[in-house]
Scaffold this motif. Structure first.
Motif, PDB file in Angstrom:
ATOM      1  N   LEU A  77      34.521  38.906  50.531  1.00 10.65           N
ATOM      2  CA  LEU A  77      35.378  38.426  49.445  1.00 10.65           C
ATOM      3  C   LEU A  77      35.813  39.552  48.520  1.00 10.65           C
ATOM      4  CD1 LEU A  77      33.610  35.056  48.680  1.00 10.65           C
ATOM      5  CD2 LEU A  77      35.865  35.378  49.656  1.00 10.65           C
ATOM      6  N   SER A  78      34.972  40.540  48.327  1.00 13.11           N
ATOM      7  CA  SER A  78      35.368  41.706  47.534  1.00 13.11           C
ATOM      8  C   SER A  78      36.480  42.480  48.233  1.00 13.11           C
ATOM      9  CB  SER A  78      34.176  42.619  47.290  1.00 13.11           C
ATOM     10  OG  SER A  78      33.186  41.949  46.591  1.00 13.11           O
ATOM     11  N   TYR A  79      36.359  42.602  49.537  1.00 15.44           N
ATOM     12  CA  TYR A  79      37.408  43.268  50.322  1.00 15.44           C
ATOM     13  C   TYR A  79      38.720  42.491  50.221  1.00 15.44           C
ATOM     14  CZ  TYR A  79      39.842  45.236  54.354  1.00 15.44           C
ATOM     15  OH  TYR A  79      40.764  45.820  55.173  1.00 15.44           O
ATOM     16  N   TYR A  80      38.646  41.170  50.281  1.00 17.33           N
ATOM     17  CA  TYR A  80      39.840  40.335  50.165  1.00 17.33           C
ATOM     18  C   TYR A  80      40.481  40.493  48.794  1.00 17.33           C
ATOM     19  CZ  TYR A  80      42.496  36.094  49.263  1.00 17.33           C
ATOM     20  OH  TYR A  80      43.462  35.218  48.886  1.00 17.33           O
ATOM     21  N   LEU A  81      39.673  40.483  47.735  1.00 17.44           N
ATOM     22  CA  LEU A  81      40.227  40.642  46.389  1.00 17.44           C
ATOM     23  C   LEU A  81      40.859  42.016  46.196  1.00 17.44           C
ATOM     24  CD1 LEU A  81      37.532  38.934  44.151  1.00 17.44           C
ATOM     25  CD2 LEU A  81      39.805  38.097  44.709  1.00 17.44           C
ATOM     26  N   GLU A  82      40.250  43.038  46.769  1.00  9.60           N
ATOM     27  CA  GLU A  82      40.798  44.385  46.670  1.00  9.60           C
ATOM     28  C   GLU A  82      42.152  44.469  47.388  1.00  9.60           C
ATOM     29  OE1 GLU A  82      40.999  48.237  45.364  1.00  9.60           O
ATOM     30  OE2 GLU A  82      39.479  46.752  44.850  1.00  9.60           O
ATOM     31  N   PRO A  94      36.383  32.215  34.455  1.00 10.16           N
ATOM     32  CA  PRO A  94      37.844  32.335  34.303  1.00 10.16           C
ATOM     33  C   PRO A  94      38.524  32.967  35.520  1.00 10.16           C
ATOM     34  CG  PRO A  94      36.726  33.931  32.925  1.00 10.16           C
ATOM     35  CD  PRO A  94      35.662  33.074  33.536  1.00 10.16           C
ATOM     36  N   SER A  95      37.827  33.773  36.250  1.00 10.18           N
ATOM     37  CA  SER A  95      38.477  34.418  37.394  1.00 10.18           C
ATOM     38  C   SER A  95      37.678  34.151  38.662  1.00 10.18           C
ATOM     39  CB  SER A  95      38.590  35.937  37.167  1.00 10.18           C
ATOM     40  OG  SER A  95      37.317  36.520  37.203  1.00 10.18           O
ATOM     41  N   ILE A  96      38.299  34.436  39.778  1.00  8.49           N
ATOM     42  CA  ILE A  96      37.634  34.224  41.056  1.00  8.49           C
ATOM     43  C   ILE A  96      36.495  35.223  41.255  1.00  8.49           C
ATOM     44  CG2 ILE A  96      39.159  35.654  42.451  1.00  8.49           C
ATOM     45  CD1 ILE A  96      38.990  33.378  44.564  1.00  8.49           C
ATOM     46  N   ALA A  97      36.616  36.393  40.668  1.00  4.72           N
ATOM     47  CA  ALA A  97      35.539  37.388  40.774  1.00  4.72           C
ATOM     48  C   ALA A  97      34.272  36.889  40.070  1.00  4.72           C
ATOM     49  CB  ALA A  97      35.983  38.714  40.187  1.00  4.72           C
ATOM     50  N   ASP A  98      34.433  36.219  38.917  1.00  9.02           N
ATOM     51  CA  ASP A  98      33.268  35.648  38.225  1.00  9.02           C
ATOM     52  C   ASP A  98      32.595  34.587  39.078  1.00  9.02           C
ATOM     53  OD1 ASP A  98      33.601  37.184  35.958  1.00  9.02           O
ATOM     54  OD2 ASP A  98      34.938  35.725  35.013  1.00  9.02           O
ATOM     55  N   ARG A  99      33.396  33.801  39.764  1.00  7.74           N
ATOM     56  CA  ARG A  99      32.829  32.752  40.613  1.00  7.74           C
ATOM     57  C   ARG A  99      32.127  33.334  41.828  1.00  7.74           C
ATOM     58  NH1 ARG A  99      37.840  28.904  39.453  1.00  7.74           N
ATOM     59  NH2 ARG A  99      36.955  27.978  37.580  1.00  7.74           N
ATOM     60  N   ILE A 100      32.643  34.415  42.363  1.00  9.35           N
ATOM     61  CA  ILE A 100      31.992  35.067  43.507  1.00  9.35           C
ATOM     62  C   ILE A 100      30.632  35.625  43.096  1.00  9.35           C
ATOM     63  CG2 ILE A 100      32.123  37.054  45.055  1.00  9.35           C
ATOM     64  CD1 ILE A 100      35.149  36.554  45.185  1.00  9.35           C
ATOM     65  N   VAL A 101      30.588  36.282  41.948  1.00  5.39           N
ATOM     66  CA  VAL A 101      29.325  36.829  41.463  1.00  5.39           C
ATOM     67  C   VAL A 101      28.339  35.704  41.154  1.00  5.39           C
ATOM     68  CG1 VAL A 101      28.274  38.093  39.550  1.00  5.39           C
ATOM     69  CG2 VAL A 101      30.345  38.957  40.611  1.00  5.39           C
ATOM     70  N   ARG A 108      44.168  41.980  48.012  1.00  3.76           N
ATOM     71  CA  ARG A 108      45.134  41.136  47.315  1.00  3.76           C
ATOM     72  C   ARG A 108      45.690  41.830  46.092  1.00  3.76           C
ATOM     73  NH1 ARG A 108      43.614  35.480  44.667  1.00  3.76           N
ATOM     74  NH2 ARG A 108      43.035  36.868  43.005  1.00  3.76           N
ATOM     75  N   SER A 109      44.862  42.591  45.371  1.00  5.75           N
ATOM     76  CA  SER A 109      45.332  43.278  44.170  1.00  5.75           C
ATOM     77  C   SER A 109      46.235  44.459  44.511  1.00  5.75           C
ATOM     78  CB  SER A 109      44.157  43.741  43.322  1.00  5.75           C
ATOM     79  OG  SER A 109      43.430  44.738  43.987  1.00  5.75           O
ATOM     80  N   LYS A 110      46.056  45.053  45.690  1.00  5.90           N
ATOM     81  CA  LYS A 110      46.921  46.168  46.088  1.00  5.90           C
ATOM     82  C   LYS A 110      48.311  45.704  46.493  1.00  5.90           C
ATOM     83  CE  LYS A 110      43.469  49.504  47.503  1.00  5.90           C
ATOM     84  NZ  LYS A 110      42.926  50.313  48.598  1.00  5.90           N
ATOM     85  N   LYS A 111      48.450  44.464  46.973  1.00  8.59           N
ATOM     86  CA  LYS A 111      49.739  43.945  47.392  1.00  8.59           C
ATOM     87  C   LYS A 111      50.647  43.662  46.216  1.00  8.59           C
ATOM     88  CE  LYS A 111      48.528  41.913  51.800  1.00  8.59           C
ATOM     89  NZ  LYS A 111      48.487  40.678  52.601  1.00  8.59           N
ATOM     90  N   LYS A 112      50.103  43.372  45.069  1.00  8.19           N
ATOM     91  CA  LYS A 112      50.920  43.024  43.887  1.00  8.19           C
ATOM     92  C   LYS A 112      51.518  44.226  43.245  1.00  8.19           C
ATOM     93  CE  LYS A 112      48.584  38.779  42.861  1.00  8.19           C
ATOM     94  NZ  LYS A 112      47.894  37.988  41.905  1.00  8.19           N
TER      95      LYS A 112
END
Length: 91
Positions: A80-85, A30-37, A87-91
């Motif tokens: 990719l973890s750094y990118y997700l982190e 369901p999420s991009i984090a699941d796909r990365i893992v 991205r979540s801080k910008k919102k």
């Protein structure tokens, strides 16, 4: 039963079944984090398959490929973890 026979009969089918389950998680995640893992786990499983092939064939030619895959998997997961982190801080 030798180690090569055990790897071929027991370990290889287990790894093949786990690849199928990982691909299901990768495509249905369901999420991009699941796909990365799932992608990281898929690469790790492929490294295990390379190790089993090395044991059964007696040739160590693919071990370098396994080490390179491990390095790429680690670095891509960190990036990719750094990118997700970020991205979540910008919102």
């Amino acid at each position: 039963m030798t180690l090569a026979e055990y790897c071929r009969i027991v370990i290889l089918p287990i790894l093949a079944f786990s690849v199928i389950l990982i691909l299901v998680r990768f495509f249905r995640g369901p999420s991009i984090a699941d796909r990365i893992v799932a992608l990281d786990l898929l690469i790790t499983t492929v490294i295990g398959i390379i190790g089993v092939y090395t044991i059964t064939s007696g040739s160590s030619t693919l071990l370098d490929t396994g080490m390179i895959l491990a390095l790429i998997a680690f670095l891509s997961t960190v990036a990719l973890s750094y990118y997700l982190e970020r991205r979540s801080k910008k919102k």
